[in-house]
Design an enzyme around this catalytic site. Structure first.
Site, PDB file in Angstrom:
ATOM      1  N   GLU A 117      43.281  34.602  39.678  1.00 25.13           N
ATOM      2  CA  GLU A 117      43.532  35.789  38.999  1.00 25.13           C
ATOM      3  C   GLU A 117      44.299  35.677  37.915  1.00 25.13           C
ATOM      4  OE1 GLU A 117      41.215  39.324  40.509  1.00 25.13           O
ATOM      5  OE2 GLU A 117      42.013  38.385  42.242  1.00 25.13           O
ATOM      6  N   GLU A 139      36.186  35.745  46.617  1.00 28.39           N
ATOM      7  CA  GLU A 139      36.981  36.828  47.353  1.00 28.39           C
ATOM      8  C   GLU A 139      34.977  36.765  48.194  1.00 28.39           C
ATOM      9  OE1 GLU A 139      39.865  37.148  44.130  1.00 28.39           O
ATOM     10  OE2 GLU A 139      37.995  36.112  44.620  1.00 28.39           O
TER      11      GLU A 139
END
Length: 715
Positions: A117, A139
């Protein structure tokens, strides 16, 4: 400013290098302290007029491995505080994107989860082609989803289809794949100076605007502009339906990530980040996500690293092992050893049979070749690690023996005696038995202290769990070495003390038994199977019974002198099904299902005549019976010392039985349901169906003492 985790420097040309180097950690991880320091450092570069561009790099072998999951598991602040934290993170990343200075991510090694990210928020990404370099939003594999803009930046870079696929599948991309998809802009060789390449881009081409900050921006692969979702609503609806079909609504992180992507697509990036943060908070605070993090990240990782290995023993390595029995299990064991770089002697009664086991390995590798995951040279090198044999003398040079013949005690004993004549007296001898007590098998051994059980699961190359079975005379040194071996071949060991069925076979038997029992009670077989999948089990108890084979199940039960009254009745049921109705299993094409050639299997239609359907049934009760049967027996394993710790039961049930991971495993399930609720429902099932649902007194006491707290774990 004193930097503990983030290094900062500015060269003579005004290019700042922000280097992640988290102290006292082998990898760069993101948590409150590292992120606070990173953003202070980034802000320093942004506000310094002398800085013309910024490079984000790493001093370790990986870029940033992701967020600290222990931090998330133990997160004790409010939902609002969590949301504010995420929005502060988004504010800093957006400030980095819109600061007017080009920012480059120099990605060496892993850039996963939050590390990915941060890279996505840069204007340019350069990635090393090192074999261990991967980038991705992973995730979902631990019950979460990206919470620092990953869903929204992926969407705006890849379009909705790949975004949903990559995120929900936790896909990790190589540098070449990432370049092809446009997630990175440039790749380089491992020996290249990646920071220098990043500086060169800033000096020669540096731009400082993200595509999604352009008013004319459209999401790739769609007709969508900001504020428009027409044209893709149907795609999202199909994705949502497919996700529910797979998860049955048991995994909130999958439902929430799809919602974050869908609703975020209709907004400008800043509003979209709020949408994502809101869904992330709901996910983090769900009991399912806590369970998945604890089980998959903490317990399974600890087991995979050998945390349960006896202390005080040096690590033992194995160069050559002997595998006796070249059936599917033996071939699979040989396969994983060869993949781990260990030489294998694969022995059977004839070289031809041993070669058939080697052919199994070749077939699996050919499948990978067709999909581009290996090469002919690699396959040849792998097959050379496996020597086929029909002679015991070829086992003489092995430093570990694994017997993997079928479940026949007399045969296993004969093989033990013959093999021990040729191997060194220091060599460990392991049996891959799934039911016969190791202490019983060790009676045929002249060195019972070196005798141990290694229970692999089929297919061996895919199943991660190995039960390490300790007999009464197995010495601690043997156990420690066996743990080293299991870890060396990339498997996850749990220590199980001896007993018929050990842990997994015994507990899984309760799931199967309950399914067949409900069939005889008139619960429609389709209901039994569908409910089993709905509660999160990968396969229904009737289908798995056919896979195991009803005749084998009967043979195993017939050898057990300690059957309960319920199991005695069930044994007679199996006799009737086999002898009266001629149904034995999948292998014969006639079991609880029919298996017509070239057609999809279907439940045998005659069951409704043999066991008339109930007028009504409770689907919730069907699911509870299947799970409670396993949970109560798993606790009995813990209570009697078959297992050492509750977490071993959770790891074993998830990896070995496919127990629903969102519950955390068989022991965590009690808290998932609610301890008091579990006790009440157990008593209700006991009153209706008998003693098999009766909780041991020690479990009742645990629940009583826990009060409103968790029974087994604090978090």
């Amino acid at each position: 400013m004193i930097n503990k985790h983030i290094k900062y420097s500015v060269d003579s040309e005004g290019i700042a290098v922000v280097t992640w180097d988290v102290a006292d950690s082998p990898v760069n991880i993101m948590n409150e302290s590292t992120m606070a320091e990173f953003f202070l450092t980034i802000n320093q570069a942004i506000t310094d007029d002398a800085v013309k561009g910024i490079v984000i790099a790493s001093a370790k072998k990986d870029f940033i491995a992701g967020g600290d999951l222990k931090w998330f598991l133990n997160y004790d602040k409010s939902k609002k505080e969590c949301f504010d934290m995420l929005m502060q993170t988004n504010t800093y990343l957006r400030k980095m994107e819109t600061c007017g200075k080009p920012v480059v991510a120099a990605i060496n090694g892993l850039a996963l989860g939050g590390g990915c990210e941060i890279a996505l928020a840069c204007h340019h990404r350069i990635m090393s082609t090192h074999s261990k370099s991967y980038i991705g939003l992973v995730e979902c594999s631990v019950g979460l989803f990206p919470g620092a803009g990953g869903t929204q930046r992926f969407l705006r870079m890849l379009g909705p289809q790949k975004t949903i696929q990559y995120i929900t599948q936790s896909k990790k991309l190589t540098a070449e794949q990432a370049l092809k998809d446009g997630l990175v802009d440039e790749i380089c060789n491992p020996e290249d100076d990646i920071v220098m390449l990043a500086k060169d881009w800033i000096r020669t081409k540096g731009t400082s605007m993200q595509p999604w900050d352009n008013k004319k921006f459209k999401v790739p692969g769609t007709p969508m502009g900001v504020g428009q979702i027409s044209g893709v609503t149907e795609f999202f609806s199909v994705s949502n339906a497919m996700a529910y079909k797979t998860t049955h609504g048991n995994l909130p992180h999958i439902k929430n990530v799809l919602s974050a992507i869908y609703y975020g697509a209709a907004c400008h990036i800043d509003k979209a980040l709020e949408v994502e943060a809101s869904y992330f908070v709901d996910t983090l605070f769900s009991k399912e996500t806590k369970n998945i993090i604890r089980a998959s990240f903490i317990f399974i990782n600890d087991a995979a690293r050998g945390k349960s290995k006896p202390k005080g023993y040096d690590r033992v390595s194995f160069k050559k092992i002997g595998v006796i029995g070249a059936g599917m299990m033996g071939a699979g064991i040989a396969y994983v050893n060869a993949k781990a770089g260990i030489d294998v002697v694969l022995k059977d009664v004839s070289v031809a049979k041993a070669e058939s086991g080697k052919d199994y390995i070749k077939i699996q590798e050919q499948k990978k070749l067709q999909n581009g995951y290996t090469t002919e040279d690699k396959i040849d090198a792998l097959l050379q690690k496996v020597k086929t044999s029909a002679s015991n003398t070829d086992l003489a040079s092995c430093d570990l023996i694994i017997e993997a013949v079928f479940e026949n005690e007399k045969l296993k004993n004969t093989i033990t005696v013959e093999t021990e004549k040729v191997i060194n007296e220091t060599v460990i001898y392991a049996s891959n038995t799934s039911t016969i007590p190791i202490t019983q098998l060790a009676k045929s051994s002249s060195r019972p202290d070196k005798f141990i059980g290694l229970h692999f699961f089929s297919p061996v190359e895919k199943m991660r769990l190995v039960e390490v079975i300790v007999g009464k005379e197995t010495c601690e040194k043997t156990l420690a070495a066996a743990m080293d071996y299991v870890i060396a071949i990339g498997k996850v060991p749990i220590i199980v003390n001896d007993g018929r069925g050990f842990f997994t076979s015994r507990v899984f038997g309760k799931f199967i038994n309950e399914g067949i029992t409900m069939l005889t009670e008139g619960v429609p077989p389709a209901v039994i199977e569908n409910v089993a999948r709905k509660i999160g089990m990968p396969v229904g108890p009737l289908a798995i019974s056919d896979e195991i084979n009803l005749k084998l199940m009967l043979a195993i039960m017939s050898e057990d002198s300690n059957l309960t009254p319920h199991e005695i009745n069930l044994r007679q049921t199996l006799v009737t099904i086999i002898e009266t109705h001629g149904r034995t299993g999948k292998k014969e094409g006639r079991g609880l299902y029919d298996y017509p050639k070239g057609e999809k299997k279907s439940i045998w239609k005659e069951w409704s005549k043999i066991y008339p359907p109930q007028a009504s049934y409770d689907e919730e009760e069907v699911g509870k019976r299947l799970l409670f049967a396993m949970v109560i027996d798993a606790y009995k394993c813990l209570d009697s010392g078959v297992l050492q710790e509750p977490k071993d039961a959770d790891v074993g049930s998830i990896l070995g039985l496919g127990f629903p991971i969102h519950t955390g495993g068989v022991m965590s399930y009690i808290d998932y349901v609610g301890a008091k609720e579990f006790a009440l429902y157990s008593a209700e099932l006991e009153s209706k169906y008998g003693a098999r649902f009766k909780m041991p007194e020690s479990l009742k006491e645990r629940i009583k003492n826990a009060g409103n707290n968790r029974v087994f774990y604090e978090n």
